[in-house]
Design an enzyme around this catalytic site. Structure first.
Site, PDB file in Angstrom:
ATOM      1  N   LYS A   1       0.837  -1.201   0.000  1.00 27.03           N
ATOM      2  CA  LYS A   1       0.000   0.000   0.000  1.00 27.03           C
ATOM      3  C   LYS A   1       0.872   1.251   0.000  1.00 27.03           C
ATOM      4  O   LYS A   1       1.942   1.261   0.622  1.00 27.03           O
ATOM      5  CB  LYS A   1      -0.894  -0.056   1.247  1.00 27.03           C
ATOM      6  CG  LYS A   1      -1.986   0.978   1.369  1.00 27.03           C
ATOM      7  CD  LYS A   1      -2.836   0.639   2.595  1.00 27.03           C
ATOM      8  CE  LYS A   1      -3.810   1.741   2.960  1.00 27.03           C
ATOM      9  NZ  LYS A   1      -4.552   1.416   4.194  1.00 27.03           N
TER      10      LYS A   1
ATOM     11  N   SER B   1      -9.302   2.256   4.454  1.00 25.46           N
ATOM     12  CA  SER B   1      -8.425   2.901   3.493  1.00 25.46           C
ATOM     13  C   SER B   1      -7.700   1.936   2.563  1.00 25.46           C
ATOM     14  O   SER B   1      -7.150   2.360   1.554  1.00 25.46           O
ATOM     15  CB  SER B   1      -7.394   3.752   4.239  1.00 25.46           C
ATOM     16  OG  SER B   1      -6.572   2.942   5.057  1.00 25.46           O
TER      17      SER B   1
ATOM     18  N   SER C   1      -9.586  -0.363   8.382  1.00 30.38           N
ATOM     19  CA  SER C   1      -9.050  -0.176   7.031  1.00 30.38           C
ATOM     20  C   SER C   1      -8.595  -1.444   6.329  1.00 30.38           C
ATOM     21  O   SER C   1      -8.328  -1.414   5.131  1.00 30.38           O
ATOM     22  CB  SER C   1      -7.893   0.832   7.061  1.00 30.38           C
ATOM     23  OG  SER C   1      -8.393   2.132   7.242  1.00 30.38           O
TER      24      SER C   1
END
Length: 468
Positions: A81, A156, A180
Site C-alpha cells: 500500500k 483505506s 481499514s
C-alpha cells in the site's frame, strides 16, 4: 504454462514454485498480465513494478535451482500500500504534496515480505491520509469495487482489497486503525486479518515524528487475501521481528489448545439497526460453526457500544491535535469534508476527560476478557449495513452520521486491541456480505481456524472480473 496462475492461492503458488512445477517468473507474469487486463477499469494499483518484479522473480527462481532455503512466500506476487515506505518509491499516502517523498529504506512490512521471498508487483491506492472508508484522492484518482462501481471498495485499504479480489496479486498488504483492512475485505468479498497490536512490526523511516498514542495502540499492519489459508501464510511472513518497532511482541503464532466444545458468542444485531442481510450472515456463520461442533450462543459481548464510542472519543480528539491540521493544509476536498464529519461526531474532550477514557478502556477490556473465558470466539457484523454507496461519506450530514453509526462493530475491536478476521459468507444482491471473527489477544490462530470453518461452507466469491 497455466496462463491463469493469477487465480491460484499464495499457498498453492509457493508450493508449486518450491517444487519447480512452475516458476516464479511465470506466476509473476500471469499476475502482471491480469493487472494489465483489469486494473485500467479499477485503478486499484497505482504503480505497477514490472521491471523490478521480473528481476526479483528471476532471482527467486535462481534460488530454487540453487537449493537455497525458501521463505513462506517464495516467488509469490503480492502488493503493498502506498502509505508504507518501500525503498525507491513514493510514500504518497494518497496526498499530492507527498508525491516526491521517496523512501530510502523499506518499512518492516515490506522488508518482511522480501525476507519471505514475496515478489512485489504493485503499490495499491488509499484515500488521502488513509482516512476514509472510500478510496479516492486527487493524486491517484478513484479506486472501484470489482463487484460494482456503484459500491465503495472500502478504505483505506480499498486498493488492496480491489486488487486481490480481482486477482492482481495473491496477497495484498493493508493496515487497519479504524477498519481499514476489515471493511475493504468485507466490501470486496475477500478475507482480511487485523492482528493484535504488537504482532506485526510497523515503522515508516521517512516519518518526521513518531505516531501518536492512539495510533500506537490501535493501528496495525495486516494481509488481505482470497483464502484464510493465505492470511495465515501471510501472517507468518509479516510477523517477523523488526527492532525499529518498540511495540513488536515476540509472541508465538500458535497458542494453547482451547477446551472443547469451544464457546462462540454470535451477535447478529448488537446495535439494533443492522440490515437483515447483515444479521442473517452472522446467524449463518453461527449455524455453520455449530454444525462443526462449536458451542454457539446468541449473546452480545459486554459494553460493546461503549467500546465503539471510546474509539471516536480517543481517536478523533487526538486527530484534532495531530491529523486535522495536516488534512486541512494538504488534503483534498473529500478528505476535508470527511474529517469535518468525523470531528462533529465526537465530543471535544479536555486532557482529564481523555485520561478518563483510558481508564474506561481498561475496564471494558477486562469485561471482554472475562467474557472470552466462556466464549473464546465472538462473531459480529463488520458493518451494520451492506457495502456503502460510492462516495456516500460525501452526502449530507444525516447520511454521514448514519454511516458512522453503522461502523460501530468495526470500531469497537481496535479500541480494545483484539484480533479479528473478516470472512465472506455470501452475497446480498450485487454486494458481498460477511462477518468478523474476534478472539483473545494474540490468538490470531483461533480467529483463523474459526474463519476457515465458515469459509469452507460459504461460496467461493473471488477472483472476480470487474462489473459495472
Amino acid at each position: 504454462m497455466d496462463n491463469e496462475l493469477w487465480r491460484w492461492s499464495a499457498v498453492d503458488l509457493a508450493h508449486a514454485i518450491a517444487t519447480r512445477a512452475i516458476s516464479s517468473r511465470e506466476a509473476v507474469q500471469s499476475s502482471l498480465d491480469r493487472i494489465a487486463q483489469v486494473n485500467p477499469s479499477l485503478n486499484a494499483i497505482v504503480e505497477v513494478l514490472t521491471d523490478e518484479a521480473h528481476a526479483a522473480a528471476d532471482a527467486a527462481d535462481a534460488a530454487v535451482k540453487a537449493g537455497a532455503e525458501l521463505g513462506p512466500l517464495h516467488g509469490v506476487p503480492v502488493t503493498t500500500k502506498v502509505n508504507v515506505d518501500q525503498r525507491g518509491y513514493a510514500t504518497t499516502n494518497g496526498v499530492v504534496e507527498f508525491r516526491n517523498v521517496i523512501a530510502t529504506e523499506d518499512s518492516p512490512v515490506v522488508a518482511n515480505f522480501r525476507k519471505a521471498g514475496a515478489i512485489i508487483v504493485g503499490r495499491t491506492n488509499t484515500p488521502a491520509f488513509s482516512h476514509r472508508w472510500f478510496t479516492d484522492n486527487d493524486l491517484h484518482g478513484a479506486t472501484y469495487n470489482p463487484w460494482s462501481k456503484r459500491l465503495t471498495p472500502g478504505g483505506s485499504s480499498g486498493g488492496a482489497a480491489s486488487a486481490v479480489a480481482a486477482g492482481m496479486g495473491a496477497i495484498a498488504h493493508g493496515n487497519d486503525f479504524g477498519g481499514s483492512i476489515r471493511y475493504p475485505a468485507y466490501a470486496c468479498g475477500v478475507a482480511g486479518l487485523r492482528p493484535t497490536p504488537g504482532r506485526i512490526p510497523a515503522f515508516n523511516p521517512s516519518a518526521t515524528s513518531d505516531r501518536p498514542i492512539t495510533a500506537q495502540m490501535m493501528s496495525v499492519q495486516g494481509p488481505l487475501a482470497r483464502t484464510v489459508a493465505d492470511l495465515r501464510r501471510a501472517l507468518t511472513a509479516m510477523a517477523q521481528p523488526d527492532m525499529r518497532d518498540g511495540n513488536w511482541m515476540p509472541v508465538p503464532l500458535q497458542g494453547a489448545a482451547l477446551k472443547r466444545p469451544i464457546g462462540v458468542a454470535i451477535a447478529p444485531a448488537p446495535f439494533g439497526d443492522e440490515a437483515p442481510e447483515v444479521s442473517a450472515a452472522v446467524r449463518t456463520a453461527g449455524r455453520w460453526l455449530a454444525d462443526a461442533g462449536f458451542a454457539v450462543k446468541e449473546i452480545t459481548p459486554p459494553r460493546l457500544a461503549e467500546a465503539a464510542d471510546l474509539w471516536h472519543r480517543l481517536v478523533i480528539n487526538e486527530e484534532r491535535r495531530t491529523l486535522a491540521p495536516a488534512i486541512r493544509k494538504f488534503g483534498d476536498s473529500k478528505s476535508r469534508y470527511n474529517l469535518d464529519c468525523h470531528i462533529a461526531y465526537a465530543p471535544q474532550l479536555d486532557g482529564d476527560e481523555v485520561l478518563a477514557c483510558f481508564e474506561q478502556r481498561l475496564a471494558i477490556v477486562r469485561a471482554w476478557q472475562l467474557f472470552q473465558e466462556r466464549y473464546p470466539i465472538i462473531i459480529l457484523p463488520v458493518s451494520a449495513q451492506l457495502p456503502f454507496r460510492f462516495d456516500q461519506d460525501q452526502e449530507n450530514e444525516t447520511v454521514v452520521r448514519a454511516l458512522l453509526d453503522a461502523q460501530r462493530p468495526l470500531l469497537a475491536v481496535p479500541a480494545l486491541g483484539f484480533p479479528s478476521v473478516v470472512v465472506p459468507t455470501g452475497t446480498a444482491g450485487n454486494a458481498p456480505v460477511g462477518v468478523q471473527v474476534i478472539a483473545g489477544r494474540f490468538r490470531e490462530d483461533v480467529c483463523l481456524a474459526a474463519a476457515e470453518v465458515i469459509e469452507a461452507r460459504g461460496p467461493n466469491l473471488t477472483p472476480i472480473d470487474p462489473r459495472e
